[in-house]
Every structure is written in structure tokens, then in C-alpha cells.
Design a protein around this motif. Sequence first.
Motif, PDB file in Angstrom:
ATOM      1  N   TYR A  77       0.639  -1.202   0.025  1.00 47.92           N
ATOM      2  CA  TYR A  77       0.056   0.019  -0.150  1.00 47.92           C
ATOM      3  C   TYR A  77       0.879   1.262   0.057  1.00 47.92           C
ATOM      4  CZ  TYR A  77       0.759   0.935   4.952  1.00 47.92           C
ATOM      5  OH  TYR A  77       1.214   1.228   6.265  1.00 47.92           O
ATOM      6  N   ALA A  80       2.118   1.984  -3.593  1.00 47.04           N
ATOM      7  CA  ALA A  80       1.077   2.694  -4.383  1.00 47.04           C
ATOM      8  C   ALA A  80       1.038   4.101  -4.024  1.00 47.04           C
ATOM      9  CB  ALA A  80      -0.135   1.892  -4.143  1.00 47.04           C
ATOM     10  N   ARG A  81       1.170   4.579  -2.618  1.00 45.36           N
ATOM     11  CA  ARG A  81       0.954   5.926  -2.184  1.00 45.36           C
ATOM     12  C   ARG A  81       1.986   6.764  -2.640  1.00 45.36           C
ATOM     13  NH1 ARG A  81      -2.659   6.597   2.563  1.00 45.36           N
ATOM     14  NH2 ARG A  81      -4.509   5.658   1.658  1.00 45.36           N
ATOM     15  N   LEU A  86      -1.732   1.328 -10.571  1.00 42.34           N
ATOM     16  CA  LEU A  86      -1.760   0.077 -11.469  1.00 42.34           C
ATOM     17  C   LEU A  86      -2.968  -0.383 -12.075  1.00 42.34           C
ATOM     18  CD1 LEU A  86      -0.478  -2.866 -12.408  1.00 42.34           C
ATOM     19  CD2 LEU A  86      -1.030  -3.464 -10.224  1.00 42.34           C
ATOM     20  N   PHE A  94     -14.328  -3.408  -8.783  1.00 39.77           N
ATOM     21  CA  PHE A  94     -15.195  -3.624  -7.411  1.00 39.77           C
ATOM     22  C   PHE A  94     -16.447  -4.073  -7.746  1.00 39.77           C
ATOM     23  CE2 PHE A  94     -11.432  -1.316  -5.513  1.00 39.77           C
ATOM     24  CZ  PHE A  94     -10.732  -2.236  -4.748  1.00 39.77           C
ATOM     25  N   LEU A  97     -19.384  -2.457  -5.892  1.00 40.16           N
ATOM     26  CA  LEU A  97     -19.460  -0.921  -5.843  1.00 40.16           C
ATOM     27  C   LEU A  97     -19.854  -0.575  -7.161  1.00 40.16           C
ATOM     28  CD1 LEU A  97     -15.799   0.155  -4.142  1.00 40.16           C
ATOM     29  CD2 LEU A  97     -18.260  -0.518  -2.902  1.00 40.16           C
ATOM     30  N   ARG A 100     -19.582   4.952  -9.791  1.00 39.01           N
ATOM     31  CA  ARG A 100     -18.913   6.273  -9.179  1.00 39.01           C
ATOM     32  C   ARG A 100     -18.170   5.867  -7.903  1.00 39.01           C
ATOM     33  NH1 ARG A 100     -21.211  11.216  -8.789  1.00 39.01           N
ATOM     34  NH2 ARG A 100     -23.290  10.594  -9.885  1.00 39.01           N
ATOM     35  N   GLU A 101     -18.666   4.918  -7.299  1.00 40.94           N
ATOM     36  CA  GLU A 101     -17.907   4.622  -5.970  1.00 40.94           C
ATOM     37  C   GLU A 101     -16.562   3.899  -6.421  1.00 40.94           C
ATOM     38  OE1 GLU A 101     -21.511   3.642  -2.749  1.00 40.94           O
ATOM     39  OE2 GLU A 101     -20.968   1.841  -4.362  1.00 40.94           O
ATOM     40  N   ILE A 104     -14.393   6.984  -6.686  1.00 44.81           N
ATOM     41  CA  ILE A 104     -14.399   8.083  -5.647  1.00 44.81           C
ATOM     42  C   ILE A 104     -13.678   7.128  -4.563  1.00 44.81           C
ATOM     43  CG2 ILE A 104     -15.609   9.705  -6.548  1.00 44.81           C
ATOM     44  CD1 ILE A 104     -17.685   8.858  -4.548  1.00 44.81           C
ATOM     45  N   ALA A 105     -13.746   5.935  -4.320  1.00 48.73           N
ATOM     46  CA  ALA A 105     -13.474   5.247  -3.078  1.00 48.73           C
ATOM     47  C   ALA A 105     -11.958   5.356  -2.625  1.00 48.73           C
ATOM     48  CB  ALA A 105     -14.003   3.739  -2.948  1.00 48.73           C
ATOM     49  N   THR A 106     -11.281   5.131  -3.994  1.00 47.02           N
ATOM     50  CA  THR A 106      -9.824   4.907  -3.549  1.00 47.02           C
ATOM     51  C   THR A 106      -8.959   6.377  -4.251  1.00 47.02           C
ATOM     52  OG1 THR A 106      -9.648   4.109  -5.727  1.00 47.02           O
ATOM     53  CG2 THR A 106      -9.716   2.718  -3.718  1.00 47.02           C
ATOM     54  N   ALA A 107      -9.978   7.437  -4.579  1.00 43.40           N
ATOM     55  CA  ALA A 107      -9.308   8.499  -5.071  1.00 43.40           C
ATOM     56  C   ALA A 107      -8.665   9.447  -3.977  1.00 43.40           C
ATOM     57  CB  ALA A 107     -10.448   9.440  -5.695  1.00 43.40           C
ATOM     58  N   THR A 108      -7.415   9.977  -4.440  1.00 49.98           N
ATOM     59  CA  THR A 108      -6.831  11.046  -3.704  1.00 49.98           C
ATOM     60  C   THR A 108      -7.534  12.232  -3.389  1.00 49.98           C
ATOM     61  OG1 THR A 108      -5.482  11.831  -5.424  1.00 49.98           O
ATOM     62  CG2 THR A 108      -4.645  10.207  -3.894  1.00 49.98           C
ATOM     63  N   ARG A 150      -9.921   4.678 -12.107  1.00 48.53           N
ATOM     64  CA  ARG A 150      -9.598   4.467 -10.845  1.00 48.53           C
ATOM     65  C   ARG A 150      -7.995   4.743 -10.659  1.00 48.53           C
ATOM     66  NH1 ARG A 150     -10.717  -1.367  -8.714  1.00 48.53           N
ATOM     67  NH2 ARG A 150      -8.988  -1.946 -10.133  1.00 48.53           N
TER      68      ARG A 150
ATOM     69  N   ARG B 179     -17.260   7.175   2.187  1.00 47.55           N
ATOM     70  CA  ARG B 179     -16.078   6.508   1.800  1.00 47.55           C
ATOM     71  C   ARG B 179     -15.454   5.292   2.304  1.00 47.55           C
ATOM     72  NH1 ARG B 179     -10.491   8.689   1.194  1.00 47.55           N
ATOM     73  NH2 ARG B 179      -9.617   8.236  -0.670  1.00 47.55           N
ATOM     74  N   MET B 182     -17.444   2.436   1.307  1.00 47.45           N
ATOM     75  CA  MET B 182     -16.907   2.090   0.193  1.00 47.45           C
ATOM     76  C   MET B 182     -15.941   1.002   0.023  1.00 47.45           C
ATOM     77  SD  MET B 182     -17.292   5.416  -2.165  1.00 47.45           S
ATOM     78  CE  MET B 182     -18.679   6.773  -1.764  1.00 47.45           C
ATOM     79  N   ILE B 195      -5.254  -2.953  -1.408  1.00 47.46           N
ATOM     80  CA  ILE B 195      -3.886  -2.872  -0.955  1.00 47.46           C
ATOM     81  C   ILE B 195      -3.038  -2.109  -1.827  1.00 47.46           C
ATOM     82  CG2 ILE B 195      -1.685  -3.754   0.081  1.00 47.46           C
ATOM     83  CD1 ILE B 195      -3.675  -6.048   1.592  1.00 47.46           C
ATOM     84  N   ALA B 196      -2.931  -2.912  -3.057  1.00 46.43           N
ATOM     85  CA  ALA B 196      -2.404  -2.539  -4.298  1.00 46.43           C
ATOM     86  C   ALA B 196      -2.668  -1.107  -4.592  1.00 46.43           C
ATOM     87  CB  ALA B 196      -2.556  -3.417  -5.358  1.00 46.43           C
ATOM     88  N   GLY B 198      -3.450   1.179  -2.514  1.00 47.96           N
ATOM     89  CA  GLY B 198      -2.681   2.102  -1.514  1.00 47.96           C
ATOM     90  C   GLY B 198      -3.360   2.178  -0.364  1.00 47.96           C
ATOM     91  N   PHE B 199      -4.207   1.189  -0.029  1.00 48.13           N
ATOM     92  CA  PHE B 199      -4.793   1.179   1.233  1.00 48.13           C
ATOM     93  C   PHE B 199      -4.706   0.038   2.112  1.00 48.13           C
ATOM     94  CE2 PHE B 199      -7.087   4.141  -1.402  1.00 48.13           C
ATOM     95  CZ  PHE B 199      -7.472   4.932  -0.698  1.00 48.13           C
TER      96      PHE B 199
END
Lengths: 237, 310
Positions: A77, A80-81, A86, A94, A97, A100-101, A104-108, A150, B179, B182, B195-196, B198-199
Motif C-alpha cells: 500500500y 502505491a501511495r 496500477l 469492485f 461498488l 461512481r464508488e 471515488i472510493a480510492t481517489a486521492t 480508478r 468513503r 465503500m 492494498i495495491a 494504496g490502502f
Amino acid sequence: MTGTTPLLAVNGLEAGYGESRVLFGLSLDVREGEVVTLLGRNGMGKTTTIHSIMGIVTPTAGDIRFAGAAVQRLPAYAIARRGIGLVPEGRQIFPNLSVRENLIATATRNTSNGWDVERVLKLFPPLRERLSSWGNLLSGGEQQMLAIGRALLTNPRLLILDEATEGLAPLVRAHIWSVIEEIKATGMSILIVDKNVDALTRIADRHYVLERGRVVWSGTSAALVADGEIKTRYLGV
Amino acid sequence: MTKERIALAMVVVLALLPLLFAAMGESYYLTVATRMMIFGIAALSLDLILGFGGLISLGHAVYLGIGGYAVGILDFYGISNGFVQLGVATLASAGAALFIGAVSLRTSGVFFLMITLAFSQMVYFLAISINSFGGDDGLTLNAHSDLGLNFGNTQVFYYFVLACLAFFLWLSFRIVRSRFGMLLRGMKFNESRMIAIGFPTFRYKLTAFVISGAICGFAGALLANQTLFVSPSIMQWSRSGDLLVMVIAGGMGTIVGPVIGAIMFLLLEKVLASFTTYWGALLGMVLIALVLMGKTGLLGGMAKGGRPHG
């Protein structure tokens, strides 16, 4: 370009699964704003290379530097941060979800690189109409658009696409390639795995050909086009 | 019908129910219905980690016990302030969930199930062995939690529990659509992908686990208030199994489904027990039929074609 530190530098990478080794001292680099490809037949180590860079597979030797810092000991993680987005093989949307989710779920929250939902939807208009559909109800092409969107919304410095157009219809494929060109035009650094050598030589700057976990050839698009033997010998096309 | 509408309709029906019972002259039903709602809150809390996080805990009743005993022990020492009692019950459960989760969430699947079971058994036997708090015989409370409301009045207590249920339903919908929700739903389906991207999924799952434990602890405090009694049986492992049944039969990942599941479970228990002492066997058959006919539980059928959140 000599003198500038590459954005991604992989040196002497070795990795495998359990007893079986897959990568044998593989080295490659991606410079800022460059589009680089990994070519090779199935089972040559392309995905393992990407998974090692992302920390999904733990390398047994070698070092991986991203933006000047060693990352090979970081958890997945955290890598990636640091700014690697990727787009995985098989999209891996997912399904539980909505579209939209998924975006936005993993968006910065920090959109300093300029990617927000609106910009992604401009890039992929078909997604706009599907925003409230479940992720698994999309076509393959839409899923790939969503997977790219995403990844872009994590505002990465390096975008990695594993099997960018695998299993897509020719028209959809062409759309994906044109979008990748648009992304390239924004100055994004990109590492692509795909079998579509013709499209790749048009879009990418440099190529690495993998054979049994080693880089057997590397060079520019012009060199790859000129050297017909590479294609028949290592890529089977 | 969306899940929120079903939840709202359910709350409205529950709000009108006491009028019906009064007309029938059956005030005992009110007590039964209160108990159903309390278990509804407990089942809803389990759904947060089971239905949305994919975490199958076989030790969730431990928080009912911790919440119940928090009220009982404070009462034992003469502290009857309801805000303190309910606050301590919730926080103690959250703390226990933080510890249990920090250990058990390092595993998954059947190992997770076994570790949560082991922890709940440890607390269960601890409660049995502490004789100053009644041990096996349990602990009788001197008074209800003092919130300035007359909990001795079954009608007042009923509406208080209903208000709590409505609040936790609202809170759960908020959490699931946030969020955080989600991410939780995403990692339930594909943890390595999350995880990949970034979480660090462990933190998110632990947070959900703690919220879930805290809500269940609150339900435990309500349960102690209803019966003015707590005993180790409140957190027997079979109780954790009952909670799982309520969630699965009611509809995992629907929030309101598990509440309906809890109501149906206790209703069946009451009805079947009036026919035969072997009601457990009948209940088992009903449950098998329910799960086989509609794999998504009771609510899965009602809210078919459910639209995605947001």
C-alpha cells in the motif's frame, strides 16, 4: 537524457513464487514523461516484474527505486501511495461498488496532478452514463476504462497497465490506445504490458523484451520496427 | 423499495405497535417486541462487519456480555447514572473489540472465526468465575440506568429502544455509504486489490470491527436494563451463533435485513416453543428453507434489483 535520475529504476531484480524463480537479474528504467513497454510471450515474467515493483510479490534480490527512493522493502500500500497507479490484468473492478464508488472510493483528495472525477469522465464519456451501475455490469471495455480511471484518480506519477487491451474488441481497443496517447500527452510516465506490438511501437518511446525472466533486448520504437527478427524470435508475431 | 424505505417503514410500524398491543390488552407483547429490537441492534452491528466487511465472527455476543456487565457492575457499585453506564458499556465494548480485532484480524476465514470464538469463550468463563459478580448465577441489578426516563415503564423503555434502533439504522446507512464504507465493501470483495491501490486494509477492518463491537455493547446495556439481570449466558457462544443466523437469514449487507432477521428469529422461537419443547429442530428446518430458497436472506427478496449506493 543522461544525468537525470529515472522515475523508476529497477536493477538486478530477482523474484519468484516459492521454489520456482521467475526473474533473473532483470533491470529496467522509466524516465519522467516516458512511455515504456514490457514485451514478451506468456510466462516470461512481465506480470511478476510489475508485481515486484508494486510490492505484491517480494523480490529476493535487486533493488527498485521510485522517484529516487528505495521502495522494495515497503508494504504494497505504501508503494502505491508513493505515486504508482496500477491498472491490473483482468481489470479487477469492485463488483459490489457502483461505477461512481469505484472511482471515488480510492481517489486521492489531493488532486495536485490534476485528475478528478470530471476529468476522467471527459476522457471516458461512456462511463458517465453508467455511474450508478454496479461495477460488474459493465462491458469489458467499460471495465478497462473504469480501471484506468480508478488508477488516474489516485493521481499517480507513474501509471502501469498490465495487459492494457487484452480481450477487447478492435474498436474498443483503438479507443483505449487513443486515451493512453492522451494521457501520455499530459506528461504522465507510463509502463505498459500488451501484445499489440504495432500500437505500442506507435505510442511508446522504448521497449524491453523479456525472455525467461531476463531482458534480452531493449531499445526505441524505431529500433524495434527496424529489427524484424526480434518480433519473430521473442514475440511470436 | 430501497433499503432506507424498508427501514423507515419498519420504524413507523414499530412506533405504532404499542397502540395495537394496548388495544389488545396485551402489554406482555411490548416486552417481547423490545427484546426483538435490542437483538435487532446487535444483529445490525454484526452485519457491519459480516455483510460489509466479510468478517465471520463467531464471538459477537461477547460484546452483549461486556455491555451488559458494564451496566451490572456499575450498578453493583452504586453508580446508576445512565450516561455513565451506557457510555462505559459502549467504550468497554469498543476497547475489547480493539484488542480482539487487533489479534484476530491478522487471520481470515475459519481462523478468524476460531479466534473470535476463543476470545468470547475466555470472557464467558471469566464472567462465570468471578463470584463477587454472581458468577454462573448472574448479577441482579438494583435499578435501571438513570437517564431521567422511567425505564420501569415498559412503554417508555420500548420507545427509548426504538429511538436507539432508528439512530443506529441511520448511522449504519451513513457509514456504509461513506468513503470508509465503500473501501470496506471493496476490500470485502478484493482485499489485495485494495492494498495495491494504496490502502492498508487492516486499519479499515479494525475500525469497522470496533464500531461494530461498540454498537453491540450498547445493545448489551439495553438488554441488562430490560431484564435487570445479567449472566454469563448472555455471551454464550450459541448466542453468537444466533446473531449470525439473524444476519444471514435476514439478509447480509442490507442493514435493515438483520433487524428483520432478529425479529423473525425471536418470533419463531416464541411461536414454535409454544407447540413443542423441541422447537429448536423446527427452527432449524425453517432456517434451512429460508436460506435455500432465498440465498440473499429475507430482505434480498424484498429489495430485489436494489440500486447501488450513491
